[in-house]
Design a protein around this motif. Structure first.
Motif, PDB file in Angstrom:
ATOM      1  N   PRO A   4       0.832  -1.203   0.000  1.00 21.43           N
ATOM      2  CA  PRO A   4       0.000   0.000   0.000  1.00 21.43           C
ATOM      3  C   PRO A   4       0.871   1.260   0.000  1.00 21.43           C
ATOM      4  O   PRO A   4       1.946   1.285   0.581  1.00 21.43           O
ATOM      5  CB  PRO A   4      -0.800  -0.092   1.301  1.00 21.43           C
ATOM      6  CG  PRO A   4      -0.515  -1.418   1.896  1.00 21.43           C
ATOM      7  CD  PRO A   4       0.636  -2.024   1.173  1.00 21.43           C
ATOM      8  N   ALA A   5       0.377   2.285  -0.677  1.00 18.02           N
ATOM      9  CA  ALA A   5       1.110   3.549  -0.772  1.00 18.02           C
ATOM     10  C   ALA A   5       0.119   4.701  -0.734  1.00 18.02           C
ATOM     11  O   ALA A   5      -1.040   4.553  -1.113  1.00 18.02           O
ATOM     12  CB  ALA A   5       1.915   3.587  -2.073  1.00 18.02           C
ATOM     13  N   PRO A   6       0.585   5.865  -0.292  1.00 16.60           N
ATOM     14  CA  PRO A   6      -0.313   7.027  -0.296  1.00 16.60           C
ATOM     15  C   PRO A   6      -0.669   7.448  -1.720  1.00 16.60           C
ATOM     16  O   PRO A   6       0.100   7.234  -2.657  1.00 16.60           O
ATOM     17  CB  PRO A   6       0.500   8.113   0.414  1.00 16.60           C
ATOM     18  CG  PRO A   6       1.905   7.640   0.453  1.00 16.60           C
ATOM     19  CD  PRO A   6       1.897   6.163   0.239  1.00 16.60           C
ATOM     20  N   VAL A   7      -1.837   8.055  -1.860  1.00 19.98           N
ATOM     21  CA  VAL A   7      -2.296   8.581  -3.142  1.00 19.98           C
ATOM     22  C   VAL A   7      -1.555   9.869  -3.471  1.00 19.98           C
ATOM     23  O   VAL A   7      -1.164  10.107  -4.611  1.00 19.98           O
ATOM     24  CB  VAL A   7      -3.823   8.836  -3.097  1.00 19.98           C
ATOM     25  CG1 VAL A   7      -4.317   9.471  -4.380  1.00 19.98           C
ATOM     26  CG2 VAL A   7      -4.577   7.558  -2.794  1.00 19.98           C
ATOM     27  N   THR A   8      -1.347  10.696  -2.456  1.00 19.16           N
ATOM     28  CA  THR A   8      -0.676  11.989  -2.618  1.00 19.16           C
ATOM     29  C   THR A   8       0.291  12.199  -1.463  1.00 19.16           C
ATOM     30  O   THR A   8      -0.020  11.846  -0.319  1.00 19.16           O
ATOM     31  CB  THR A   8      -1.698  13.152  -2.608  1.00 19.16           C
ATOM     32  OG1 THR A   8      -2.703  12.899  -3.585  1.00 19.16           O
ATOM     33  CG2 THR A   8      -1.041  14.481  -2.888  1.00 19.16           C
ATOM     34  N   GLU A  74      -7.184   4.474   1.953  1.00 17.05           N
ATOM     35  CA  GLU A  74      -7.639   3.593   3.033  1.00 17.05           C
ATOM     36  C   GLU A  74      -6.720   3.818   4.237  1.00 17.05           C
ATOM     37  O   GLU A  74      -5.683   4.471   4.093  1.00 17.05           O
ATOM     38  CB  GLU A  74      -7.576   2.139   2.588  1.00 17.05           C
ATOM     39  CG  GLU A  74      -6.190   1.715   2.172  1.00 17.05           C
ATOM     40  CD  GLU A  74      -6.172   0.364   1.478  1.00 17.05           C
ATOM     41  OE1 GLU A  74      -5.277  -0.428   1.775  1.00 17.05           O
ATOM     42  OE2 GLU A  74      -7.065   0.120   0.646  1.00 17.05           O
ATOM     43  N   PRO A  75      -7.050   3.288   5.420  1.00 15.51           N
ATOM     44  CA  PRO A  75      -6.148   3.476   6.564  1.00 15.51           C
ATOM     45  C   PRO A  75      -4.743   2.971   6.246  1.00 15.51           C
ATOM     46  O   PRO A  75      -4.578   1.878   5.693  1.00 15.51           O
ATOM     47  CB  PRO A  75      -6.801   2.634   7.670  1.00 15.51           C
ATOM     48  CG  PRO A  75      -8.257   2.606   7.314  1.00 15.51           C
ATOM     49  CD  PRO A  75      -8.280   2.576   5.801  1.00 15.51           C
ATOM     50  N   PRO A  76      -3.714   3.773   6.545  1.00 18.06           N
ATOM     51  CA  PRO A  76      -2.336   3.368   6.239  1.00 18.06           C
ATOM     52  C   PRO A  76      -1.857   2.279   7.199  1.00 18.06           C
ATOM     53  O   PRO A  76      -2.411   2.095   8.283  1.00 18.06           O
ATOM     54  CB  PRO A  76      -1.543   4.660   6.443  1.00 18.06           C
ATOM     55  CG  PRO A  76      -2.361   5.473   7.374  1.00 18.06           C
ATOM     56  CD  PRO A  76      -3.791   5.112   7.127  1.00 18.06           C
ATOM     57  N   GLY A 118      -9.732  10.316   8.874  1.00 19.40           N
ATOM     58  CA  GLY A 118      -8.980   9.883  10.026  1.00 19.40           C
ATOM     59  C   GLY A 118      -7.594  10.477   9.868  1.00 19.40           C
ATOM     60  O   GLY A 118      -7.091  10.604   8.746  1.00 19.40           O
ATOM     61  N   VAL A 119      -6.983  10.891  10.977  1.00 16.52           N
ATOM     62  CA  VAL A 119      -5.678  11.550  10.919  1.00 16.52           C
ATOM     63  C   VAL A 119      -4.735  10.869  11.906  1.00 16.52           C
ATOM     64  O   VAL A 119      -5.083  10.686  13.075  1.00 16.52           O
ATOM     65  CB  VAL A 119      -5.791  13.054  11.276  1.00 16.52           C
ATOM     66  CG1 VAL A 119      -4.432  13.729  11.164  1.00 16.52           C
ATOM     67  CG2 VAL A 119      -6.814  13.753  10.411  1.00 16.52           C
ATOM     68  N   ARG A 120      -3.552  10.490  11.432  1.00 13.01           N
ATOM     69  CA  ARG A 120      -2.493   9.970  12.302  1.00 13.01           C
ATOM     70  C   ARG A 120      -1.318  10.933  12.194  1.00 13.01           C
ATOM     71  O   ARG A 120      -0.836  11.226  11.097  1.00 13.01           O
ATOM     72  CB  ARG A 120      -2.082   8.562  11.882  1.00 13.01           C
ATOM     73  CG  ARG A 120      -1.072   7.931  12.829  1.00 13.01           C
ATOM     74  CD  ARG A 120      -0.783   6.478  12.486  1.00 13.01           C
ATOM     75  NE  ARG A 120      -2.015   5.707  12.510  1.00 13.01           N
ATOM     76  CZ  ARG A 120      -2.318   4.764  11.607  1.00 13.01           C
ATOM     77  NH1 ARG A 120      -1.496   4.488  10.610  1.00 13.01           N
ATOM     78  NH2 ARG A 120      -3.447   4.096  11.701  1.00 13.01           N
ATOM     79  N   ILE A 121      -0.860  11.408  13.339  1.00 13.22           N
ATOM     80  CA  ILE A 121       0.225  12.385  13.407  1.00 13.22           C
ATOM     81  C   ILE A 121       1.375  11.730  14.164  1.00 13.22           C
ATOM     82  O   ILE A 121       1.215  11.324  15.313  1.00 13.22           O
ATOM     83  CB  ILE A 121      -0.253  13.660  14.135  1.00 13.22           C
ATOM     84  CG1 ILE A 121      -1.478  14.241  13.418  1.00 13.22           C
ATOM     85  CG2 ILE A 121       0.871  14.676  14.238  1.00 13.22           C
ATOM     86  CD1 ILE A 121      -2.298  15.200  14.265  1.00 13.22           C
ATOM     87  N   LEU A 145      -3.610  11.032   6.317  1.00 14.25           N
ATOM     88  CA  LEU A 145      -5.059  11.222   6.284  1.00 14.25           C
ATOM     89  C   LEU A 145      -5.679  10.125   5.428  1.00 14.25           C
ATOM     90  O   LEU A 145      -5.112   9.764   4.395  1.00 14.25           O
ATOM     91  CB  LEU A 145      -5.407  12.584   5.678  1.00 14.25           C
ATOM     92  CG  LEU A 145      -4.846  13.799   6.391  1.00 14.25           C
ATOM     93  CD1 LEU A 145      -3.738  14.412   5.573  1.00 14.25           C
ATOM     94  CD2 LEU A 145      -5.932  14.794   6.647  1.00 14.25           C
ATOM     95  N   TRP A 146      -6.832   9.618   5.848  1.00 15.21           N
ATOM     96  CA  TRP A 146      -7.571   8.634   5.068  1.00 15.21           C
ATOM     97  C   TRP A 146      -9.052   8.879   5.277  1.00 15.21           C
ATOM     98  O   TRP A 146      -9.478   9.307   6.348  1.00 15.21           O
ATOM     99  CB  TRP A 146      -7.168   7.210   5.453  1.00 15.21           C
ATOM    100  CG  TRP A 146      -7.524   6.823   6.860  1.00 15.21           C
ATOM    101  CD1 TRP A 146      -8.662   6.194   7.270  1.00 15.21           C
ATOM    102  CD2 TRP A 146      -6.752   7.060   8.046  1.00 15.21           C
ATOM    103  NE1 TRP A 146      -8.642   6.016   8.629  1.00 15.21           N
ATOM    104  CE2 TRP A 146      -7.480   6.537   9.122  1.00 15.21           C
ATOM    105  CE3 TRP A 146      -5.515   7.665   8.287  1.00 15.21           C
ATOM    106  CZ2 TRP A 146      -7.020   6.603  10.434  1.00 15.21           C
ATOM    107  CZ3 TRP A 146      -5.069   7.725   9.595  1.00 15.21           C
ATOM    108  CH2 TRP A 146      -5.812   7.203  10.644  1.00 15.21           C
ATOM    109  N   PRO A 147      -9.860   8.640   4.234  1.00 14.38           N
ATOM    110  CA  PRO A 147     -11.299   8.890   4.347  1.00 14.38           C
ATOM    111  C   PRO A 147     -11.933   8.009   5.430  1.00 14.38           C
ATOM    112  O   PRO A 147     -11.580   6.835   5.577  1.00 14.38           O
ATOM    113  CB  PRO A 147     -11.852   8.506   2.971  1.00 14.38           C
ATOM    114  CG  PRO A 147     -10.675   8.473   2.063  1.00 14.38           C
ATOM    115  CD  PRO A 147      -9.479   8.156   2.913  1.00 14.38           C
ATOM    116  N   THR A 148     -12.829   8.606   6.197  1.00 18.22           N
ATOM    117  CA  THR A 148     -13.567   7.857   7.209  1.00 18.22           C
ATOM    118  C   THR A 148     -14.925   8.504   7.419  1.00 18.22           C
ATOM    119  O   THR A 148     -15.086   9.705   7.186  1.00 18.22           O
ATOM    120  CB  THR A 148     -12.802   7.774   8.548  1.00 18.22           C
ATOM    121  OG1 THR A 148     -13.499   6.886   9.429  1.00 18.22           O
ATOM    122  CG2 THR A 148     -12.687   9.129   9.215  1.00 18.22           C
TER     123      THR A 148
END
Length: 176
Positions: A4-8, A74-76, A118-121, A145-148
């Motif tokens: 899996p990889a980020p879109v942006t 999706e969730p990373p 959803g945000v993970r910092i 960030l991922w849609p939720t």
């Protein structure tokens, strides 16, 4: 199926002061930052409302801080072992931009599609709590960030603990 990889991905250099930063998903600026700051300080070092999250961090400042913003479909993956500070929350982006800010330092924005995330910092590279001994201590941060549709609670997953000052090494007890 690949990894899996980020879109942006947005890589930037930002400035941090007063031991905190904000991420905002709206340009309207209707968040009460003083209230969020109080909530973060007495709670898990993170507080958010619908459009802004405030994070209290170990270093007082870093005027040359690397920040990566990743948008995922999706969730990373949870790569928690690589990070010393980890927070999660939810955030609404309205206006196509996520804005990073820190007191007296202005703000920097990056393009993020509108939606609920959803945000993970995550942060790492800390040397001291409070004054880091330099205005460029080398800590780095990543925001994912991922849609939720869920309203994720503000939570701290991992807290950095500074090494104990002057702690003597533990020596084995001599056998008689």
């Amino acid at each position: 199926m690949g990894t899996p990889a980020p879109v942006t991905v947005h890589d930037m250099t930002v400035e941090l002061d007063y031991g905190q930063f904000t991420l905002s998903g709206t340009s309207e600026g209707d968040s009460d930052l003083s209230m969020l700051g109080r909530e973060a300080q007495i709670g898990p070092c993170i507080a958010s409302d619908d459009h802004t999250v405030l994070v209290c961090v170990p270093h007082q400042n870093n005027f040359d801080m690397a920040l990566r913003v990743e948008v995922w479909a999706e969730p990373p993956p949870r790569d928690f072992g690589q990070w010393e500070e980890i927070f999660e929350c939810a955030l609404e982006v309205d206006g196509g931009e996520l804005s990073y800010g820190s007191p007296t330092m202005g703000s920097r924005g990056c393009e993020v599609p509108d939606g609920r995330y959803g945000v993970r910092i995550c942060g790492r590279g800390f040397v001291n709590r409070g004054w880091p001994g330099s205005t460029r201590p080398g800590d780095v941060w990543r925001v994912q960030l991922w849609p939720t549709r869920r309203n994720l609670p503000d939570r701290r997953i991992r807290a950095w603990r500074p090494p104990e000052q002057g702690a003597a090494p533990v020596l084995p007890i001599a056998q008689a």
